[in-house]
Design a protein around this motif. Structure first.
Motif, PDB file in Angstrom:
ATOM      1  N   PRO A 117       0.841  -1.198   0.000  1.00 23.12           N
ATOM      2  CA  PRO A 117       0.000   0.000   0.000  1.00 23.12           C
ATOM      3  C   PRO A 117       0.877   1.249   0.000  1.00 23.12           C
ATOM      4  CG  PRO A 117       0.043  -0.995   2.186  1.00 23.12           C
ATOM      5  CD  PRO A 117       0.846  -1.891   1.299  1.00 23.12           C
ATOM      6  N   ALA A 118       0.453   2.293  -0.698  1.00 21.20           N
ATOM      7  CA  ALA A 118       1.236   3.532  -0.774  1.00 21.20           C
ATOM      8  C   ALA A 118       1.390   4.163   0.606  1.00 21.20           C
ATOM      9  CB  ALA A 118       0.559   4.516  -1.728  1.00 21.20           C
ATOM     10  N   ASP A 119       2.624   4.412   1.012  1.00 23.05           N
ATOM     11  CA  ASP A 119       2.842   5.176   2.249  1.00 23.05           C
ATOM     12  C   ASP A 119       2.746   6.662   1.896  1.00 23.05           C
ATOM     13  OD1 ASP A 119       5.206   5.828   0.984  1.00 23.05           O
ATOM     14  OD2 ASP A 119       6.480   4.651   2.308  1.00 23.05           O
ATOM     15  N   ALA A 120       2.916   7.515   2.895  1.00 23.60           N
ATOM     16  CA  ALA A 120       2.715   8.952   2.672  1.00 23.60           C
ATOM     17  C   ALA A 120       3.621   9.495   1.564  1.00 23.60           C
ATOM     18  CB  ALA A 120       2.955   9.713   3.976  1.00 23.60           C
ATOM     19  N   LEU A 121       4.892   9.061   1.572  1.00 27.32           N
ATOM     20  CA  LEU A 121       5.844   9.566   0.587  1.00 27.32           C
ATOM     21  C   LEU A 121       5.470   9.175  -0.837  1.00 27.32           C
ATOM     22  CD1 LEU A 121       9.389   8.919   2.072  1.00 27.32           C
ATOM     23  CD2 LEU A 121       8.424  11.125   1.393  1.00 27.32           C
ATOM     24  N   ARG A 122       5.142   7.901  -1.017  1.00 23.68           N
ATOM     25  CA  ARG A 122       4.833   7.404  -2.347  1.00 23.68           C
ATOM     26  C   ARG A 122       3.477   7.928  -2.828  1.00 23.68           C
ATOM     27  NH1 ARG A 122       9.877   6.146  -1.018  1.00 23.68           N
ATOM     28  NH2 ARG A 122       9.103   4.991   0.757  1.00 23.68           N
ATOM     29  N   ALA A 123       2.551   8.062  -1.888  1.00 23.22           N
ATOM     30  CA  ALA A 123       1.241   8.603  -2.255  1.00 23.22           C
ATOM     31  C   ALA A 123       1.406  10.025  -2.799  1.00 23.22           C
ATOM     32  CB  ALA A 123       0.324   8.596  -1.033  1.00 23.22           C
ATOM     33  N   LYS A 124       2.247  10.793  -2.133  1.00 25.86           N
ATOM     34  CA  LYS A 124       2.486  12.161  -2.572  1.00 25.86           C
ATOM     35  C   LYS A 124       3.160  12.166  -3.942  1.00 25.86           C
ATOM     36  CE  LYS A 124       4.757  16.363  -1.062  1.00 25.86           C
ATOM     37  NZ  LYS A 124       6.015  16.783  -0.413  1.00 25.86           N
ATOM     38  N   CYS A 125       4.140  11.315  -4.104  1.00 28.42           N
ATOM     39  CA  CYS A 125       4.891  11.276  -5.357  1.00 28.42           C
ATOM     40  C   CYS A 125       4.000  10.883  -6.535  1.00 28.42           C
ATOM     41  CB  CYS A 125       6.055  10.307  -5.222  1.00 28.42           C
ATOM     42  SG  CYS A 125       6.992  10.129  -6.732  1.00 28.42           S
ATOM     43  N   LEU A 126       3.192   9.831  -6.346  1.00 33.39           N
ATOM     44  CA  LEU A 126       2.356   9.334  -7.447  1.00 33.39           C
ATOM     45  C   LEU A 126       0.995  10.038  -7.525  1.00 33.39           C
ATOM     46  CD1 LEU A 126       3.117   5.494  -7.203  1.00 33.39           C
ATOM     47  CD2 LEU A 126       3.706   6.984  -9.125  1.00 33.39           C
ATOM     48  N   VAL A 176      -1.646   9.744  -5.546  1.00 30.98           N
ATOM     49  CA  VAL A 176      -2.734   8.795  -5.304  1.00 30.98           C
ATOM     50  C   VAL A 176      -3.046   8.833  -3.803  1.00 30.98           C
ATOM     51  CG1 VAL A 176      -2.120   7.257  -7.220  1.00 30.98           C
ATOM     52  CG2 VAL A 176      -1.117   6.852  -4.952  1.00 30.98           C
ATOM     53  N   PRO A 177      -4.227   8.339  -3.390  1.00 27.55           N
ATOM     54  CA  PRO A 177      -4.514   8.309  -1.955  1.00 27.55           C
ATOM     55  C   PRO A 177      -3.579   7.328  -1.239  1.00 27.55           C
ATOM     56  CG  PRO A 177      -6.537   7.959  -3.256  1.00 27.55           C
ATOM     57  CD  PRO A 177      -5.375   7.869  -4.203  1.00 27.55           C
ATOM     58  N   ALA A 178      -3.215   7.639   0.011  1.00 29.30           N
ATOM     59  CA  ALA A 178      -2.411   6.718   0.807  1.00 29.30           C
ATOM     60  C   ALA A 178      -3.163   5.394   0.877  1.00 29.30           C
ATOM     61  CB  ALA A 178      -2.173   7.279   2.202  1.00 29.30           C
ATOM     62  N   GLY A 179      -2.427   4.293   0.806  1.00 28.32           N
ATOM     63  CA  GLY A 179      -3.055   2.982   0.862  1.00 28.32           C
ATOM     64  C   GLY A 179      -3.324   2.372  -0.512  1.00 28.32           C
ATOM     65  N   THR A 180      -3.229   3.177  -1.568  1.00 30.58           N
ATOM     66  CA  THR A 180      -3.422   2.654  -2.934  1.00 30.58           C
ATOM     67  C   THR A 180      -2.427   1.516  -3.197  1.00 30.58           C
ATOM     68  OG1 THR A 180      -4.074   4.853  -3.681  1.00 30.58           O
ATOM     69  CG2 THR A 180      -3.374   3.312  -5.390  1.00 30.58           C
ATOM     70  N   PRO A 181      -2.882   0.384  -3.756  1.00 29.40           N
ATOM     71  CA  PRO A 181      -1.949  -0.715  -4.027  1.00 29.40           C
ATOM     72  C   PRO A 181      -0.888  -0.330  -5.065  1.00 29.40           C
ATOM     73  CG  PRO A 181      -4.236  -1.477  -4.138  1.00 29.40           C
ATOM     74  CD  PRO A 181      -4.274   0.020  -4.084  1.00 29.40           C
ATOM     75  N   LEU A 182       0.367  -0.490  -4.677  1.00 25.50           N
ATOM     76  CA  LEU A 182       1.489  -0.148  -5.569  1.00 25.50           C
ATOM     77  C   LEU A 182       2.345  -1.373  -5.820  1.00 25.50           C
ATOM     78  CD1 LEU A 182       2.866   3.190  -4.016  1.00 25.50           C
ATOM     79  CD2 LEU A 182       1.031   2.894  -5.707  1.00 25.50           C
ATOM     80  N   ILE A 183       2.917  -1.423  -7.006  1.00 22.29           N
ATOM     81  CA  ILE A 183       3.931  -2.430  -7.299  1.00 22.29           C
ATOM     82  C   ILE A 183       5.282  -1.806  -6.964  1.00 22.29           C
ATOM     83  CG2 ILE A 183       5.125  -3.693  -9.129  1.00 22.29           C
ATOM     84  CD1 ILE A 183       2.383  -3.881 -10.536  1.00 22.29           C
ATOM     85  N   ARG A 184       6.046  -2.537  -6.182  1.00 18.85           N
ATOM     86  CA  ARG A 184       7.384  -2.086  -5.848  1.00 18.85           C
ATOM     87  C   ARG A 184       8.369  -3.009  -6.552  1.00 18.85           C
ATOM     88  NH1 ARG A 184       9.705  -0.542  -0.289  1.00 18.85           N
ATOM     89  NH2 ARG A 184      11.926  -0.903  -0.530  1.00 18.85           N
ATOM     90  N   LEU A 185       9.240  -2.424  -7.338  1.00 12.52           N
ATOM     91  CA  LEU A 185      10.159  -3.192  -8.174  1.00 12.52           C
ATOM     92  C   LEU A 185      11.589  -2.905  -7.719  1.00 12.52           C
ATOM     93  CD1 LEU A 185       9.509  -4.763 -10.912  1.00 12.52           C
ATOM     94  CD2 LEU A 185      10.273  -2.696 -12.074  1.00 12.52           C
ATOM     95  N   GLU A 186      12.341  -3.952  -7.463  1.00 21.14           N
ATOM     96  CA  GLU A 186      13.754  -3.772  -7.096  1.00 21.14           C
ATOM     97  C   GLU A 186      14.592  -4.211  -8.292  1.00 21.14           C
ATOM     98  OE1 GLU A 186      14.691  -2.449  -4.276  1.00 21.14           O
ATOM     99  OE2 GLU A 186      12.908  -2.675  -3.013  1.00 21.14           O
ATOM    100  N   THR A 187      15.398  -3.303  -8.812  1.00 22.14           N
ATOM    101  CA  THR A 187      16.159  -3.624 -10.029  1.00 22.14           C
ATOM    102  C   THR A 187      17.652  -3.333  -9.874  1.00 22.14           C
ATOM    103  OG1 THR A 187      15.905  -1.389 -10.918  1.00 22.14           O
ATOM    104  CG2 THR A 187      14.184  -2.978 -11.475  1.00 22.14           C
ATOM    105  N   LEU A 188      18.402  -3.949 -10.751  1.00 23.75           N
ATOM    106  CA  LEU A 188      19.830  -3.673 -10.807  1.00 23.75           C
ATOM    107  C   LEU A 188      20.155  -3.367 -12.252  1.00 23.75           C
ATOM    108  CD1 LEU A 188      22.523  -3.667  -9.208  1.00 23.75           C
ATOM    109  CD2 LEU A 188      22.840  -6.036  -9.953  1.00 23.75           C
ATOM    110  N   ARG A 189      20.781  -2.218 -12.477  1.00 24.54           N
ATOM    111  CA  ARG A 189      21.148  -1.855 -13.838  1.00 24.54           C
ATOM    112  C   ARG A 189      22.635  -2.050 -14.021  1.00 24.54           C
ATOM    113  NH1 ARG A 189      17.187   3.328 -14.347  1.00 24.54           N
ATOM    114  NH2 ARG A 189      15.485   2.228 -15.334  1.00 24.54           N
ATOM    115  N   ILE A 190      22.938  -2.658 -15.153  1.00 31.71           N
ATOM    116  CA  ILE A 190      24.299  -3.097 -15.413  1.00 31.71           C
ATOM    117  C   ILE A 190      24.737  -2.485 -16.737  1.00 31.71           C
ATOM    118  CG2 ILE A 190      25.652  -5.203 -15.869  1.00 31.71           C
ATOM    119  CD1 ILE A 190      23.462  -6.636 -14.086  1.00 31.71           C
TER     120      ILE A 190
END
Lengths: 244, 244
Positions: free
Chosen positions: B115-124, B126-140
């Motif tokens: 769920p979107a926390d305050a920081l991510r909700a502000k950035c995107l 969207v309302p806090a709690g909105t389901p978000l996909i969190r992706l962890e990547t490595l760029r090479i």
């Protein structure tokens, strides 16, 4: 705090520093907002599986940097949000700080006359060996040191630069006195490093803190480089902002 | 080398690390160019007033990071120049690396639904709690890891993002499959930090190395945020370039 920081033992970084840097990053990211209260020392210590004294050391360092503030009997509070430093064509420290209600100040730390080395010759587009003025400055916002900078100028073009800077505390004003009434930033290159001992003293940072390194080239109205600089920014107090 | 590095004893940073970071900064600044030979260990040790083994440890770490290269019998050479990462409206990792003749690669390290926390909700936006996909990547780039990144997307808008990223290795391509054929970077905020243990592993950095933290907001053609990210860049291998 939603997760543990994995501590590195044997990384060459003391545990108290690792906790301090973690706290600083949480504050910079906004996870701990200005004015909010930190969890108690004992709670942080439990989360990291360390002694309370280790956490206390981290908090003491951040307090001495002005990032945290102890309020007797009430706890420890986040005292500041990093200032924003927008990077654009017309990047003027004084204007940027004034817009954020910070009194800007530029202090002359030292100066010398030196022949252009290969790097500076390339940056200023002059032959190697050309006499350059090297200016060491400290920029202060609202009483807090935020940027240590080294600037290079062609001496022939700015013969009175050192005294003009000492009087005005502003590179923009000192350059204007030599007839360069406008200049723009052509390029900034940004990397990260650990603060040097000398800068740590001037910036009032715990030795070994990370800093932003910004190398920039400024050109006059004809596109001729007039001022090259290398700035070291206290990363907990200042962040670069690039808007498109 | 024109002057001594003042070493900090008691700063919570091991001496070998301080020497390593000094070398890295000299290389990044161009003072030691790619292909040039480092002074002998004994000479560096004398300059700092330390044991040769201390210098050797610093050099070994930089060699394991690919920044230095030992040539048996001939000495130690500077192996790389940091890659440039221009920040602008259209900042595409693949294009940037290809232009510098580096084969780009994007690796999926992990993902989760949160769920979107305050920081991510502000950035995107969207309302806090909105389901978000969190992706962890490595760029090479050219086989060398350069950026560890965390990205957030609204799940409703990009339901197949994780598998699309895993297949294409590119955020741009994964977003295009969901109909966002173009996006621009609205803002980047840049600060410096010490690398976390997890990132140190992925980025193959000595634990505790400084990294550039870049928080960015990307918007679609209507100005609606579609992708927020926090990148950690290996500072010796990559530098941000902002041109005006």
């Amino acid at each position: 705090m939603t997760r543990h920081l994995p501590l590195d033992r044997g990384a060459g970084i003391a545990i108290w520093r690792q906790i301090m840097e973690w706290l600083k990053a949480e504050i910079a990211s906004g996870a701990f907002a200005t004015g909010s209260r930190l969890p108690p020392e004992s709670e942080i210590a439990d989360q990291f599986g360390v002694n309370r004294h280790t956490v206390r050391r981290a908090i003491a360092e951040l307090s001495s940097e002005g990032i945290l503030r102890a309020d007797q009997g009430r706890g420890t509070f986040v005292a500041t949000t990093p200032l924003s430093y927008p990077i654009g064509t017309r990047t003027r420290f004084s204007d940027i700080m004034s817009e954020q209600n910070q009194t800007p100040e530029g202090r002359l730390l030292g100066s010398s006359l030196e022949p252009a080395d290969a790097l500076r010759a390339k940056c200023l587009e002059v032959p190697a060996g050309t006499p350059l003025i090297r200016l060491e400055t400290l920029r202060i916002a609202g009483g807090v040191p935020v940027i240590a900078g080294t600037s290079w100028f062609e001496e022939r073009r700015f013969p009175a630069l050192v005294s003009d800077y000492a009087e005005t505390g502003s590179v923009t004003k000192a350059m204007a006195r030599a007839g360069v009434t406008d200049y723009t930033r052509k390029e900034s290159r940004v990397s990260a490093a650990l603060v040097s001992e000398e800068d740590a003293g001037h910036l009032e940072l715990a030795p070994g803190s990370p800093v932003l390194l910004v190398d920039s080239v400024n050109v006059d109205g004809f596109g001729k480089p007039v001022h090259c600089s290398r700035s070291r920014m206290a990363s907990g107090r200042m962040q670069l902002v690039i808007e498109s």
